[in-house]
Design a protein around this motif. Structure first.
Motif, PDB file in Angstrom:
ATOM      1  N   ALA A 411       0.833  -1.195   0.000  1.00  0.00           N
ATOM      2  CA  ALA A 411       0.000   0.000   0.000  1.00  0.00           C
ATOM      3  C   ALA A 411       0.869   1.248   0.000  1.00  0.00           C
ATOM      4  O   ALA A 411       1.995   1.255   0.523  1.00  0.00           O
ATOM      5  N   THR A 412       0.384   2.312  -0.609  1.00  0.00           N
ATOM      6  CA  THR A 412       1.123   3.569  -0.615  1.00  0.00           C
ATOM      7  C   THR A 412       1.142   4.170   0.782  1.00  0.00           C
ATOM      8  O   THR A 412       0.343   3.830   1.655  1.00  0.00           O
ATOM      9  N   PHE A 417      -0.757   5.617   5.978  1.00  0.00           N
ATOM     10  CA  PHE A 417      -0.561   6.593   7.046  1.00  0.00           C
ATOM     11  C   PHE A 417      -1.430   7.840   6.876  1.00  0.00           C
ATOM     12  O   PHE A 417      -1.110   8.910   7.381  1.00  0.00           O
ATOM     13  N   ALA A 418      -2.541   7.710   6.151  1.00  0.00           N
ATOM     14  CA  ALA A 418      -3.399   8.873   5.942  1.00  0.00           C
ATOM     15  C   ALA A 418      -3.958   9.382   7.266  1.00  0.00           C
ATOM     16  O   ALA A 418      -4.316   8.579   8.144  1.00  0.00           O
TER      17      ALA A 418
END
Length: 422
Positions: A411-412, A417-418
């Motif tokens: 995952a990006t 970490f949004a």
């Protein structure tokens, strides 16, 4: 028969501001000359915290510098310490691949477990598990170099998720693999692992013959299951080295350095109590020599050496690679007949002078090397034909990797970490 040079980067005291720089630059000059002369391998050790004995803590940097100065000589790790606390397998694979590209495919990968308490203790390595740490790490390194992508490893001593190692090495499937061998049992292990055997002990020709025979029996046996994706069937021995027109001059130039090496080795590996940055091995050696108490003196057999004229087996081993061209030719012929594939000469020992090493390399290339280079193609072909069937059988025993990671997605950072909404 191939010929290599081994570098510990010994820096005996007293130290000056440029002592280490001088030793490294001189070593590079020697390798540059060796490349022009037709030597086959330049080996660099990896050691940590061993004052005077070895200041070679970053061999990958040294070998990269050697790559920039040479064209043909093989650039060999002898060895990389593989417990993950010292060198994480990912970093080992990345450095190997990069060096292989920089050098145009000239890298050789020797590995080992580490040995002295100075090193193992500094990295908090459990001596009881260092062998299994090596074995787990070498498997991971090979897979990283060869799998696209690497399908991941969750082990006892190291865990790496699926990733694609970049860059990949130039050599296919990977640089040749070697294993450090200090005793007959480890020599057979190297054979069963399909790895080249690096016999670092100063052994005689008869013992070398026994170890060579055991090594090749292991390679040709049903027990051979290669660690790598190729078999590197080669047996190498290490010898001290100094060559001059007459043996007396060679001993005068080279023996003191070999004796210092033996004394320093004994200090770190056998019986010394060391104060880091304080203990003066050179002063200690000078005192031992003045009192006739060096490692070599203590191993003299018989009565007083000047009267008995006899040398202990240990002292003979220290002198074995020191002499005139005829002595060295005879020595190499004996090793060739015993089945040894490579002799690795320890050239930079103690305070041995740079100009004497350079002269010795040139004399060796001029008066010793040609005879063995002439016989090499025929011997190589016979060996290849003899091992073709057992090597193929050994590679067929390597278990296939079947892990499927086609659905594995990283995952990006934004997804992972949004910040929380609102």
């Amino acid at each position: 028969m191939r010929f290599g040079l081994l570098y510990h980067h010994q820096v005996p005291r007293p130290w000056t501001q440029d002592s280490e720089e001088r030793v490294i630059r001189e070593s590079l000059e020697q390798i540059e000359l060796a490349d022009r002369l037709g030597f086959d391998y330049a080996w660099a050790t990896e050691h940590h915290f061993l004052d005077e004995y070895s200041h070679s803590s970053a061999p990958e940097v040294f070998l990269a510098a050697a790559a920039a100065k040479t064209d043909k000589i093989r650039l060999a790790h002898g060895i990389v310490s593989l417990p993950p606390a010292v060198n994480h397998p990912v970093r080992v694979a990345e450095r190997l691949a990069t060096l292989d590209l920089i050098s145009g495919g000239r890298v050789e990968f020797g590995s080992g477990q580490g040995s002295t308490q100075h090193e193992l203790g500094a990295f908090h390595i459990d001596r009881a598990t260092k062998r299994e740490q090596w074995r787990e790490a070498i498997d991971v390194v090979v897979r990283l170099l060869t799998e696209v992508p690497f399908t991941g490893h969750d082990g006892t001593h190291v865990s790496v998720p699926p990733r694609n190692l970049l860059p990949k090495p130039k050599q296919n499937p990977h640089p040749p693999l070697w294993m450090a061998c200090s005793n007959p049992a480890s020599v057979e292990d190297a054979g069963r692992n399909g790895m080249g055997a690096l016999s670092f002990a100063f052994i005689g020709v008869d013992e070398a013959r026994e170890r060579v025979e055991a090594y090749y029996r292991a390679i040709e046996s049903d027990d051979c299951v290669p660690v790598g994706r190729a078999v590197n069937a080669n047996f190498a021995v290490v010898l001290p080295f100094m060559l001059a027109a007459d043996e007396a001059t060679a001993l005068e130039r080279g023996l003191d350095g070999v004796h210092f090496y033996a004394s320093a080795f004994s200090h770190f590996y056998l019986k010394g109590r060391h104060r880091p940055g304080v203990t003066d091995l050179s002063a200690q050696f000078a005192a031992e020599r003045a009192q006739g108490k060096t490692v070599a003196d203590q191993n003299v057999s018989g009565d007083d050496l000047t009267q008995a004229g006899s040398l202990s087996d240990f002292e003979q081993a220290l002198r074995r690679g020191i002499g005139d061209p005829q002595k060295i030719r005879d020595l190499i012929r004996a090793h060739e007949e015993a089945g040894v594939d490579q002799i690795i000469f320890q050239v930079q020992l103690g305070d041995t002078r740079h100009e004497h090493i350079m002269e010795a390399l040139e004399l060796f290339a001029r008066e010793v090397m040609p005879e063995f280079a002439e016989r090499r193609p025929g011997r190589d072909l016979a060996k290849k034909q003899r091992l073709a069937v057992p090597v193929k059988a050994a590679l067929d025993r390597v278990p296939a990797r079947t892990a499927d990671v086609c659905d594995y997605v990283i995952a990006t950072d934004l997804e992972t970490f949004a910040p929380p909404a609102g």
